[in-house]
Design an enzyme around this catalytic site. Structure first.
Site, short mmCIF file in Angstrom:
data_model
loop_
_atom_site.label_atom_id
_atom_site.label_comp_id
_atom_site.label_asym_id
_atom_site.label_seq_id
_atom_site.Cartn_x
_atom_site.Cartn_y
_atom_site.Cartn_z
N SER A 1 0.84 -1.20 0.00
CA SER A 1 0.00 0.00 0.00
C SER A 1 0.88 1.25 0.00
O SER A 1 0.41 2.35 -0.32
CB SER A 1 -0.93 0.02 1.21
OG SER A 1 -0.22 -0.27 2.40
N ASP B 1 5.49 -7.19 2.57
CA ASP B 1 4.67 -7.57 1.42
C ASP B 1 5.58 -7.91 0.24
O ASP B 1 6.57 -7.20 0.00
CB ASP B 1 3.81 -6.36 1.00
CG ASP B 1 2.33 -6.68 0.99
OD1 ASP B 1 1.97 -7.87 0.98
OD2 ASP B 1 1.54 -5.72 1.04
N LYS C 1 4.46 -11.60 2.92
CA LYS C 1 3.03 -11.77 2.61
C LYS C 1 2.83 -11.88 1.10
O LYS C 1 3.50 -11.15 0.33
CB LYS C 1 2.20 -10.60 3.16
CG LYS C 1 0.71 -10.71 2.81
CD LYS C 1 -0.16 -9.79 3.64
CE LYS C 1 -0.23 -8.36 3.18
NZ LYS C 1 -0.75 -8.20 1.80
N GLU D 1 -0.33 -12.40 -2.01
CA GLU D 1 -1.74 -12.47 -2.40
C GLU D 1 -1.92 -13.65 -3.34
O GLU D 1 -1.07 -13.88 -4.20
CB GLU D 1 -2.15 -11.18 -3.13
CG GLU D 1 -2.03 -9.95 -2.26
CD GLU D 1 -2.37 -8.65 -3.01
OE1 GLU D 1 -2.91 -8.70 -4.14
OE2 GLU D 1 -2.10 -7.58 -2.44
N GLU E 1 -9.35 -9.64 3.09
CA GLU E 1 -9.67 -8.23 2.79
C GLU E 1 -11.03 -8.10 2.11
O GLU E 1 -11.33 -8.77 1.12
CB GLU E 1 -8.58 -7.62 1.91
CG GLU E 1 -8.88 -6.17 1.55
CD GLU E 1 -7.68 -5.37 1.05
OE1 GLU E 1 -6.55 -5.89 1.06
OE2 GLU E 1 -7.90 -4.21 0.64
O1 KIV Z 1 -0.45 -3.44 1.47
C1 KIV Z 1 -1.15 -3.40 2.48
O2 KIV Z 1 -1.17 -2.43 3.24
C2 KIV Z 1 -2.00 -4.56 2.77
C3 KIV Z 1 -3.03 -4.39 3.82
C4 KIV Z 1 -4.19 -3.69 3.24
C5 KIV Z 1 -3.41 -5.69 4.44
O3 KIV Z 1 -1.89 -5.55 2.13
#
Ligand code: KIV
Length: 275
Positions: A56, A94, A124, A126, A193
């Site tokens: 994000s 991420d 993390k 997706e 989400e």
């Molecule tokens: O990138 C991010 O901030 C996220 C959150 C919305 C969980 O993946």
């Protein structure tokens, strides 16, 4: 005596094992995002359990319309500055768009960079069932993986909208399958989400690993928000799931205006602020 509105103060380092214990003990997990040193240090001081260096950052830090443009080197920079600040929270990095999709080897190499060069403690990703072999490979190498199901912002160009996912039973089943696939592949937690709260509750009850919700209702094992959103820094973003805990945009503009007027009016600096 501890006051009820204060978080329990503990210096115990948060680990993936600790999050699992929290799920079993039904202790909610608090998570927020960070991209810079000072914010990360304040989140850690406040006792937040998980700090996500989210992609994000591409939107709320760099001003892009989506998370898609984020590059590995940019993510690595944010991860390094955040991990430098954090002592207690679990720091999750991420994996940027396409940094873990092309091959298990490339995914492992990029995850390893986030851990070794960035000092993250987990990554993390997706995805869903098709990602399972990659998740298994990374987990097998000793890198904890957090999954991300439901609305997957890296797929925005496929969706064409940021609307709630899993509203029909077909998509709801697919999201459940994705969460199960992450768990079976060895993920230690799953972000859910923007799905109906009942779907998030079903997934939370099905899985042994913790679920962390964002726009997924109150039945997840934990909650995450994008920090600049919950601080009220973005005057153009008001989704229902973001509770604003501060009005920083107002406070900041007020402070900048005050400073501007002080400089123009020769009120800053004073003798006392000079050498
Ligand atoms: O990138 C991010 O901030 C996220 C959150 C919305 C969980 O993946």
């Amino acid at each position: 005596m501890t006051r009820p509105n204060q978080p329990p103060k503990t210096d115990r380092k948060v680990t993936t094992l600790r999050l699992q214990e929290m799920k079993v003990a039904k202790e909610k997990i608090s998570a927020l995002t960070a991209y810079d040193f000072l914010t990360a240090r304040l989140l850690d001081q406040a006792g937040i359990d998980v700090i996500l260096v989210g992609d994000s950052a591409s939107m709320v830090f760099a001003g892009n319309d989506t998370t898609v443009p984020m590059k590995m080197d940019e993510m690595l920079y944010h991860v390094r500055v955040v991990t430098r600040a954090v002592k207690r929270a679990l720091v999750v990095a991420d994996m940027p768009f396409m940094s873990y999709r092309k091959s298990p080897d490339e995914a492992l190499g990029n995850a390893a960079r986030l851990m070794q060069d960035g000092m993250a403690e987990a990554v993390k990703m997706e995805g869903g069932r098709s990602l399972a072999p990659i998740v298994e490979r990374v987990v097998d190498a000793g890198i904890p993986v957090m999954g991300h199901v439901g609305l997957q912002p890296q797929s925005i160009h496929t969706y064409g909208t940021y609307k709630t996912r899993g509203l029909d039973e077909l998509e709801a089943e697919k999201i459940i399958d994705s969460a199960r696939a992450f768990e079976a592949a060895g993920a230690f937690a799953v972000v859910i989400e923007k799905v109906p709260q009942d779907l998030a509750r079903r997934i939370t009850e099905m899985l042994k690993i913790p679920t962390i919700g964002i726009g997924a209702g109150l039945n997840c094992d934990g909650q995450i928000l994008v920090t600049p959103d919950m601080l009220g820094m973005n005057t153009q973003f008001h989704p229902r799931f973001v509770r604003k805990y501060a009005k920083l945009s107002e406070d900041m503009v007020k402070a900048f205006t005050h400073y501007h007027l002080d400089v123009k009016g020769r009120k800053f600096p004073t003798e006392a602020e000079s050498y």
